[in-house]
Design an enzyme around this catalytic site. Structure first.
Site, PDB file in Angstrom:
ATOM      1  N   GLU A 118       0.814  -1.220   0.000  1.00  0.00           N
ATOM      2  CA  GLU A 118       0.000   0.000   0.000  1.00  0.00           C
ATOM      3  C   GLU A 118       0.842   1.263   0.000  1.00  0.00           C
ATOM      4  O   GLU A 118       0.364   2.332  -0.352  1.00  0.00           O
ATOM      5  CB  GLU A 118      -0.955   0.012   1.205  1.00  0.00           C
ATOM      6  CG  GLU A 118      -2.212  -0.809   0.985  1.00  0.00           C
ATOM      7  CD  GLU A 118      -2.982  -0.381  -0.265  1.00  0.00           C
ATOM      8  OE1 GLU A 118      -3.079  -1.207  -1.197  1.00  0.00           O
ATOM      9  OE2 GLU A 118      -3.479   0.754  -0.318  1.00  0.00           O
ATOM     10  N   ARG A 156      17.643   4.519 -24.438  1.00  0.00           N
ATOM     11  CA  ARG A 156      17.530   4.755 -25.887  1.00  0.00           C
ATOM     12  C   ARG A 156      17.927   6.172 -26.289  1.00  0.00           C
ATOM     13  O   ARG A 156      18.116   6.442 -27.475  1.00  0.00           O
ATOM     14  CB  ARG A 156      16.154   4.360 -26.428  1.00  0.00           C
ATOM     15  CG  ARG A 156      14.981   5.048 -25.885  1.00  0.00           C
ATOM     16  CD  ARG A 156      13.706   4.319 -26.262  1.00  0.00           C
ATOM     17  NE  ARG A 156      13.465   4.260 -27.703  1.00  0.00           N
ATOM     18  CZ  ARG A 156      13.243   5.315 -28.474  1.00  0.00           C
ATOM     19  NH1 ARG A 156      13.262   6.514 -27.980  1.00  0.00           N
ATOM     20  NH2 ARG A 156      13.014   5.165 -29.765  1.00  0.00           N
TER      21      ARG A 156
END
Ligand code: 9D3
Length: 250
Positions: A118, A156
């Site tokens: 949580e 990338r």
């Protein structure tokens, strides 16, 4: 650059780090990734990393101490006890965008903390976390996928990762330089299930092909992301030919 990732599920990262065009960036250490499991820093026979929330309620909360011990080990291994960004992936963080990715891609790296359950004991967040990043307004099971998304986007952008056309590909996806959505793509065969490739792409005329692609991008962007057209216009990134194409289509 170096990213230390604190996660209860380091095995999720292994296939990711060994696949695709980004693999070389990780294998070469251009983007170094070191994994840390808080369970390895947890105390006692049960090596607890989570416990019930004070005040009651559903779910479990990650304990501060195993996270702090993992973070200290990562910072010591970097030889850099101070000044390293500590990123927590959290649904209440700031949404990740290209500008943020470009900033991380230009930096020295960070420690990435992946939450589960949580939530995380707020005292760890207040004392140690410097940035909180979300992937957007939907609920995931933890921070691992967001951490992989950031690593992938950063990898990338590294020189050489996308091959020869890398800089061109990067520019066309870089909202700071261009900021329009991508055009449709086609490959063989020329006719598939009775549907032909658009004639402009078969023309062999470079200028005509580029104009078709630019018009497609303008049309798609005007339809789906009028905010990006407005941004491009206000930054002087639309030519007379672009405005003509848009006026025909709006
Ligand atoms: C009922 C409160 N929930 C918040 C919506 C609790 C909760 C659910 C899921 C707390 C954490 C999580 C796990 N999510 C992430 O760790 C997470 C996340 C996400 O769920 N969505 C978008 N970005 C992110 S970054 C980390």
């Amino acid at each position: 650059m170096r990213f230390d990732v604190i996660t209860l599920f380091p095995e999720l990262f292994k296939p990711f780090l060994e696949s695709g065009v980004t693999r070389r960036a990780y294998a070469s250490g251009q983007v170094e990734v070191v994994l840390w499991n808080p369970r390895d820093f947890a105390e006692g026979n049960y090596r607890r990393v989570d416990d019930r929330p004070f005040g009651g309620g559903p779910g479990m909360v990650m304990m501060a101490e195993p996270l702090a011990a993992s973070l200290d080990a990562a910072l010591a291994a970097r030889g850099q006890p101070h000044g390293v960004p500590v990123v927590l992936f959290s649904p209440i963080g700031e949404a990740l965008r290209h500008e943020g990715v470009a900033g991380w891609a230009a930096g020295e790296g960070a420690v990435l903390v992946c939450g589960r359950y949580e939530g995380i004991d707020q005292r760890f967040i207040d004392q140690r976390v410097t940035h909180q990043i979300s992937l957007g307004d939907f609920v995931l099971s933890g921070g691992e996928i967001p951490a992989m998304a950031l690593l992938d986007a950063v990898a990338r952008l590294q020189p050489g990762v996308l091959g020869d056309e890398g800089s061109h590909v990067q520019d066309s996806f870089n909202p700071a330089l261009d900021g329009l959505l991508d055009c449709p793509h086609y490959t063989r065969p020329e006719v598939w299930q009775g549907v032909s490739v658009p004639g402009a792409l078969l023309s062999g005329h470079h200028a005509q092909i580029e104009r078709w692609r630019r018009d497609q991008r303008l049309r798609l962007t005007a339809e789906r992301r009028p905010d990006l057209i407005e941004a491009a216009r206000s930054q002087g990134r639309l030519s007379r030919a672009d405005e003509t194409a848009l006026s025909k289509k709006l």
